[in-house]
Design an enzyme around this catalytic site. Structure first.
Site, PDB file in Angstrom:
ATOM      1  N   ARG A  78      -7.939 -21.747  -6.170  1.00 41.11           N
ATOM      2  CA  ARG A  78      -8.160 -21.978  -4.735  1.00 41.11           C
ATOM      3  C   ARG A  78      -7.800 -20.743  -3.903  1.00 41.11           C
ATOM      4  NH1 ARG A  78      -5.895 -27.624  -2.842  1.00 41.11           N
ATOM      5  NH2 ARG A  78      -6.950 -26.886  -0.970  1.00 41.11           N
ATOM      6  N   HIS A 129      -0.287 -28.274   6.724  1.00 44.52           N
ATOM      7  CA  HIS A 129      -0.068 -28.404   5.277  1.00 44.52           C
ATOM      8  C   HIS A 129       0.319 -27.091   4.616  1.00 44.52           C
ATOM      9  CE1 HIS A 129      -2.678 -32.316   5.231  1.00 44.52           C
ATOM     10  NE2 HIS A 129      -1.520 -32.465   5.830  1.00 44.52           N
ATOM     11  N   CYS A 137      10.255 -21.079  -3.661  1.00 46.23           N
ATOM     12  CA  CYS A 137      10.958 -21.498  -4.871  1.00 46.23           C
ATOM     13  C   CYS A 137      10.915 -23.028  -4.933  1.00 46.23           C
ATOM     14  CB  CYS A 137      12.397 -21.007  -4.819  1.00 46.23           C
ATOM     15  SG  CYS A 137      13.389 -21.556  -6.228  1.00 46.23           S
ATOM     16  N   CYS A 140      15.475 -23.415  -4.580  1.00 48.14           N
ATOM     17  CA  CYS A 140      16.297 -22.797  -3.538  1.00 48.14           C
ATOM     18  C   CYS A 140      15.450 -22.495  -2.312  1.00 48.14           C
ATOM     19  CB  CYS A 140      17.004 -21.546  -4.084  1.00 48.14           C
ATOM     20  SG  CYS A 140      15.975 -20.065  -4.165  1.00 48.14           S
ATOM     21  N   CYS A 190      11.394 -17.304  -9.267  1.00 41.52           N
ATOM     22  CA  CYS A 190      12.056 -17.004  -8.002  1.00 41.52           C
ATOM     23  C   CYS A 190      12.927 -15.754  -8.150  1.00 41.52           C
ATOM     24  CB  CYS A 190      12.923 -18.193  -7.588  1.00 41.52           C
ATOM     25  SG  CYS A 190      13.948 -17.841  -6.152  1.00 41.52           S
ATOM     26  N   CYS A 193      17.088 -17.010  -7.126  1.00 41.54           N
ATOM     27  CA  CYS A 193      17.908 -17.779  -8.075  1.00 41.54           C
ATOM     28  C   CYS A 193      17.591 -17.414  -9.524  1.00 41.54           C
ATOM     29  CB  CYS A 193      17.752 -19.282  -7.836  1.00 41.54           C
ATOM     30  SG  CYS A 193      16.123 -19.935  -8.226  1.00 41.54           S
TER      31      CYS A 193
END
Ligand SMILES: [Zn+2]
Length: 308
Positions: A78, A129, A137, A140, A190, A193
Site C-alpha cells: 500500500r 486514521h 514502535c 514504546c 524499533c 527499545c
C-alpha cells in the site's frame, strides 16, 4: 423521502454555489472514494481481498501479532501504491479551499498522504486514521512521523516491484505464487527499545483514534456554528461522517453536502432542505463545485520530486 422537485434542488450546482459563497466555517470529511480517483484500491466490500486475505482481517493488532511479515507486506504494498499514485484535482481543490477559507477544516480517513502531497495546509488537516508513512514502535513511544523508503527493508522488496509483465498479475498479488515467509528478524525494529518491531502508523480495527486530535476537532465544532459539512468519497450516513454532520447540525443551520460515486435512495431520503447531493467522481465534481471560491485549480506542483 425527497420528492423529485426537491431532488432537483438537492443537486443544483447554482444553489450550492450560493450557499458556498456564504459559508466560512466548513468541515470536510473525506473517505476512500476520494483516493479511488487517484487509482488507489479501497480494499472494501467486494474486491476487498489481498492475496485471498480479507483486507479487514489484516488491519488488526492481532493479525500483526500472528504474522507481522504478512501484514507488513500488505502495508509495504500500500505504501508503494500510494507513492506511485498522484493527488487528483479533488485533493488540490480541497487544499486551495483551505488557503481561501481559514475557517475550513478537513478530516480525512485516507492514510495515503495524498492530501499532504497536494500541499494541504497542515493546520487545517486531521488524518483520522494516521498515515502509511508514519512508523511507530508496537510497544514504546518511538515514532518516525515521515518515512517514504520504498522498499522499507530488503525483506519487503517484493511489495515495491514494478510489474515485469503488465498482462499478468504482479507476482506479489498472485495467490497462486507462494509468498516467501518473512522472519521477524528481517523486519525493521524499533531504534529506541531495540527489541520490538516497527509497525505502520495507521489506526487498525479495534484501536482508538488519537485523543488529542479528537479533542481538537471537538473544540473546532463547538466553537461556532458550522455553515457546511462536505462529505467526500464516503457516505454521509455512516461513521464518521454521519457523526460529525449530526454534531454540526446541533449548533445551527448546517448544509450537509455529499459528493460520492454513489448516493443511495436512503442517503437522498435522509437529506434535509438546504442539504446537497452530487453523485459522481469527486476529482471531477469538487473543482467545479468549489470554483466560485478557489478559481481554476492548477495542481501537480509537487510532482517533480516524487519521481526519483
Ligand atoms: Zn520501541
Amino acid at each position: 423521502m425527497a420528492s423529485s422537485a426537491s431532488r432537483a434542488a438537492l443537486s443544483s450546482i447554482p444553489l450550492f454555489h450560493e450557499k458556498l459563497l456564504k459559508s466560512n466555517r466548513i468541515l470536510a470529511v473525506c473517505g476512500a472514494g476520494l483516493s479511488a480517483a487517484s487509482g488507489l484500491p479501497t480494499f472494501r466490500g467486494a474486491g476487498g481481498l489481498w492475496r485471498n486475505h480479507n483486507a479487514v482481517d489484516l488491519a488488526t493488532p492481532e493479525a500483526f501479532d500472528a504474522d507481522p511479515g504478512l501484514v507488513w507486506l500488505f502495508y509495504a504494498y500500500r505504501r508503494h501504491m500510494a507513492l506511485t499514485a498522484k493527488p487528483n484535482p479533488a485533493h488540490y481543490a480541497l487544499a486551495e479551499l483551505a488557503r481561501k477559507r481559514p475557517g475550513f477544516k478537513c478530516l480525512s480517513q485516507n492514510v495515503d498522504n495524498l492530501h499532504v502531497r497536494a500541499n494541504h495546509p497542515s493546520d487545517q488537516l486531521s488524518l483520522l486514521h494516521g498515515s502509511l508513512f508514519t512508523l511507530k514502535c508496537t510497544t514504546c513511544s518511538w515514532k518516525d512521523p515521515y518515512n517514504i523508503a520504498d522498499p522499507l527493508c530488503p525483506a519487503l522488496a517484493p511489495a515495491a516491484e514494478s510489474n515485469p509483465d503488465p498482462t499478468k498479475p504482479l507476482p506479489l498479488l498472485d495467490p497462486a505464487q507462494p509468498l516467501a515467509e518473512i522472519r521477524e528478524s528481517e523486519l525493521p525494529h524499533c531504534p529506541d527499545c531495540k527489541t520490538e518491531l516497527q509497525r505502520p502508523g495507521v489506526v487498525w480495527f479495534g484501536e482508538m483514534l488519537d485523543e488529542d486530535m479528537l479533542d481538537d476537532i471537538e473544540e473546532w465544532i463547538e466553537k461556532e456554528p458550522v455553515d457546511m459539512v462536505l462529505v467526500v468519497g464516503t457516505s454521509s450516513a455512516v461513521y464518521p461522517a454521519a457523526g460529525y454532520a449530526e454534531r454540526a447540525r446541533t449548533k445551527g443551520r448546517t448544509s450537509v453536502v455529499t459528493v460520492n460515486l454513489e448516493i443511495t435512495e436512503e442517503d437522498w431520503g435522509r437529506m434535509r432542505k438546504g442539504d446537497f447531493g452530487f453523485e459522481g467522481d469527486a476529482s471531477l465534481l469538487l473543482p467545479e463545485l468549489l470554483r466560485p471560491v478557489i478559481g481554476e485549480v492548477k495542481g501537480e506542483e509537487e510532482e517533480e520530486e516524487v519521481e526519483g
